[in-house]
Design a protein around this motif. Structure first.
Motif, mmCIF file in Angstrom:
data_model
loop_
_atom_site.group_PDB
_atom_site.id
_atom_site.type_symbol
_atom_site.label_atom_id
_atom_site.label_comp_id
_atom_site.label_asym_id
_atom_site.label_seq_id
_atom_site.Cartn_x
_atom_site.Cartn_y
_atom_site.Cartn_z
ATOM 1 N N UNK A 49 -11.366 0.472 -21.438
ATOM 2 C CA UNK A 49 -11.917 0.096 -22.843
ATOM 3 C C UNK A 49 -13.197 -0.995 -22.725
ATOM 4 N N UNK A 50 -13.224 -1.665 -21.598
ATOM 5 C CA UNK A 50 -14.576 -2.379 -21.427
ATOM 6 C C UNK A 50 -15.571 -1.598 -20.662
ATOM 7 N N UNK A 51 -15.432 -0.266 -20.040
ATOM 8 C CA UNK A 51 -16.335 0.376 -19.556
ATOM 9 C C UNK A 51 -16.160 0.426 -18.063
ATOM 10 N N UNK A 52 -14.985 -0.122 -17.610
ATOM 11 C CA UNK A 52 -15.029 -0.204 -16.175
ATOM 12 C C UNK A 52 -13.947 0.885 -15.578
ATOM 13 N N UNK A 53 -13.797 0.915 -14.278
ATOM 14 C CA UNK A 53 -12.900 1.974 -13.773
ATOM 15 C C UNK A 53 -11.597 1.158 -12.850
ATOM 16 N N UNK A 54 -10.560 1.891 -13.193
ATOM 17 C CA UNK A 54 -9.292 1.260 -12.648
ATOM 18 C C UNK A 54 -8.223 2.280 -12.723
ATOM 19 N N UNK A 55 -7.498 2.200 -11.702
ATOM 20 C CA UNK A 55 -6.247 3.043 -11.478
ATOM 21 C C UNK A 55 -5.201 2.150 -11.016
ATOM 22 N N UNK A 56 -3.971 2.398 -11.497
ATOM 23 C CA UNK A 56 -2.731 1.622 -11.200
ATOM 24 C C UNK A 56 -2.043 2.486 -10.107
ATOM 25 N N UNK A 57 -1.594 1.839 -8.877
ATOM 26 C CA UNK A 57 -0.610 2.167 -7.892
ATOM 27 C C UNK A 57 0.271 1.519 -7.645
ATOM 28 N N UNK A 58 1.425 2.118 -7.672
ATOM 29 C CA UNK A 58 2.843 1.373 -7.315
ATOM 30 C C UNK A 58 2.678 1.255 -5.645
ATOM 31 N N UNK A 59 3.261 0.302 -5.209
ATOM 32 C CA UNK A 59 3.364 -0.076 -3.897
ATOM 33 C C UNK A 59 4.261 -1.502 -3.736
ATOM 34 N N UNK A 60 5.348 -1.507 -2.920
ATOM 35 C CA UNK A 60 5.873 -2.665 -2.535
ATOM 36 C C UNK A 60 5.406 -3.115 -1.208
ATOM 37 N N UNK A 61 4.744 -4.295 -1.521
ATOM 38 C CA UNK A 61 3.397 -4.873 -0.085
ATOM 39 C C UNK A 61 4.414 -5.100 1.016
ATOM 40 N N UNK A 62 5.692 -5.286 0.918
ATOM 41 C CA UNK A 62 6.512 -5.255 2.082
ATOM 42 C C UNK A 62 7.202 -4.419 2.738
ATOM 43 N N UNK A 63 6.672 -3.106 2.272
ATOM 44 C CA UNK A 63 7.393 -1.741 2.582
ATOM 45 C C UNK A 63 6.149 -0.917 3.477
ATOM 46 N N UNK A 64 5.848 -0.875 4.514
ATOM 47 C CA UNK A 64 4.841 -0.149 5.366
ATOM 48 C C UNK A 64 4.441 0.999 4.777
ATOM 49 N N UNK A 114 4.749 -10.417 6.433
ATOM 50 C CA UNK A 114 4.742 -9.096 6.667
ATOM 51 C C UNK A 114 4.104 -8.354 5.592
ATOM 52 N N UNK A 115 4.017 -9.100 4.385
ATOM 53 C CA UNK A 115 3.034 -8.526 3.278
ATOM 54 C C UNK A 115 1.655 -8.653 3.639
ATOM 55 N N UNK A 116 1.242 -9.952 3.911
ATOM 56 C CA UNK A 116 -0.014 -10.189 4.489
ATOM 57 C C UNK A 116 -0.505 -9.239 5.729
ATOM 58 N N UNK A 117 0.423 -9.147 6.525
ATOM 59 C CA UNK A 117 0.221 -8.632 8.008
ATOM 60 C C UNK A 117 -0.087 -7.124 7.414
ATOM 61 N N UNK A 118 0.933 -6.207 6.460
ATOM 62 C CA UNK A 118 0.664 -5.093 6.164
ATOM 63 C C UNK A 118 -0.600 -4.678 5.378
#
Length: 247
Positions: A49-64, A114-118
């Motif tokens: 709505x503000x003129x930007x570009x975005x997309x939502x992506x589901x991911x559990x950051x602890x799962x490789x 694990x999350x930071x590493x992945x």
């Protein structure tokens, strides 16, 4: 050329504010979420709505597999990842050391690292191929200044902080920076779910500025580290705490 930023845990709070601030500055943003699909879609809608570009992506950051798929989808859509903002909250227990069980501390340590590493492992190869990248990790002053009951969070974040410094050292020759942003307690109900209302009020009252930090204030600090202007800043921790802790 619009830069591309992946923001973990971006469906609310600091992550959502960061997505909107970066989008306002011309970034294309990935709004990562684990379970809050509706809120993530609202962030994407606000950016659009503000003129930007975005997309939502589901991911559990602890799962490789989740992390790899998120980064692959981002590169497939926009060609690269220029910025990683690792903001996803890994749950933890508030407890004293006397009552602490190893499982509580060990689980938080393992999942935090694990999350930071992945997420780092997933984005760095693309960054190295272009000799450009910005890695930004949300931490807490509790990793350096203990507070009663916060042993699991403070210990895990301290480990992550040192991990980031080693990453910064190794990747500096490749034009990739790695930094930490450390906000004081944020005025956000989700982040403060484990605290009593009286505790939250006290934390704001004892801050030299007399209030809690706002998500958008943290987001603007993240935005500097995500920018080209921060090219010679790496391995550092940027405090956003209203003078609560001074180094």
């Amino acid at each position: 050329m619009s830069r591309v930023a992946v923001i973990t845990g971006a469906s609310r709070g600091i992550g959502a504010a960061t997505a909107q601030v970066l989008a306002q500055q011309g970034f294309r943003v990935v709004v990562n979420y684990r379970s809050s699909a509706e809120e993530a879609d609202e962030v994407v809608a606000a950016v659009s709505a503000s003129g930007g570009q975005a997309v939502a992506i589901r991911a559990d950051v602890t799962v490789p597999g989740d992390v790899a798929a998120m980064v692959d989808e981002t590169i497939g859509k926009w060609g690269r990842v220029d910025v990683l903002v690792h903001n996803a909250l890994i749950p933890y227990d508030v407890t004293s050391f006397v009552d602490l069980r190893w499982e509580q501390l060990g689980d938080k340590l393992e999942r935090e690292l694990r999350a930071a590493f992945l997420v780092t492992k997933a984005v760095v190869p693309d960054m190295m191929s272009r000799n450009y990248g910005r890695l930004i990790y949300l931490t807490t002053v509790l990793s350096r200044q203990p507070r009663q009951g916060m042993i699991t969070l403070g210990t895990a974040k301290a480990a992550m902080d040192q991990f980031v410094r080693y990453v910064a050292l190794e990747l500096a020759p490749h034009g990739i920076t790695a930094n930490l942003v450390s906000p004081a307690t944020v005025a956000d109900t989700t982040a403060n779910a484990l605290l009593e209302a009286t505790e939250i009020h006290q934390l704001g009252a004892t801050n030299p500025m007399g209030r809690l930090v706002r998500p958008e204030e943290v987001a603007k600090s993240v935005a500097f580290l995500a920018s080209a202007d921060s090219a010679f800043t790496t391995g550092h921790c940027l405090e956003v705490n209203g003078g609560l802790a001074m180094n």
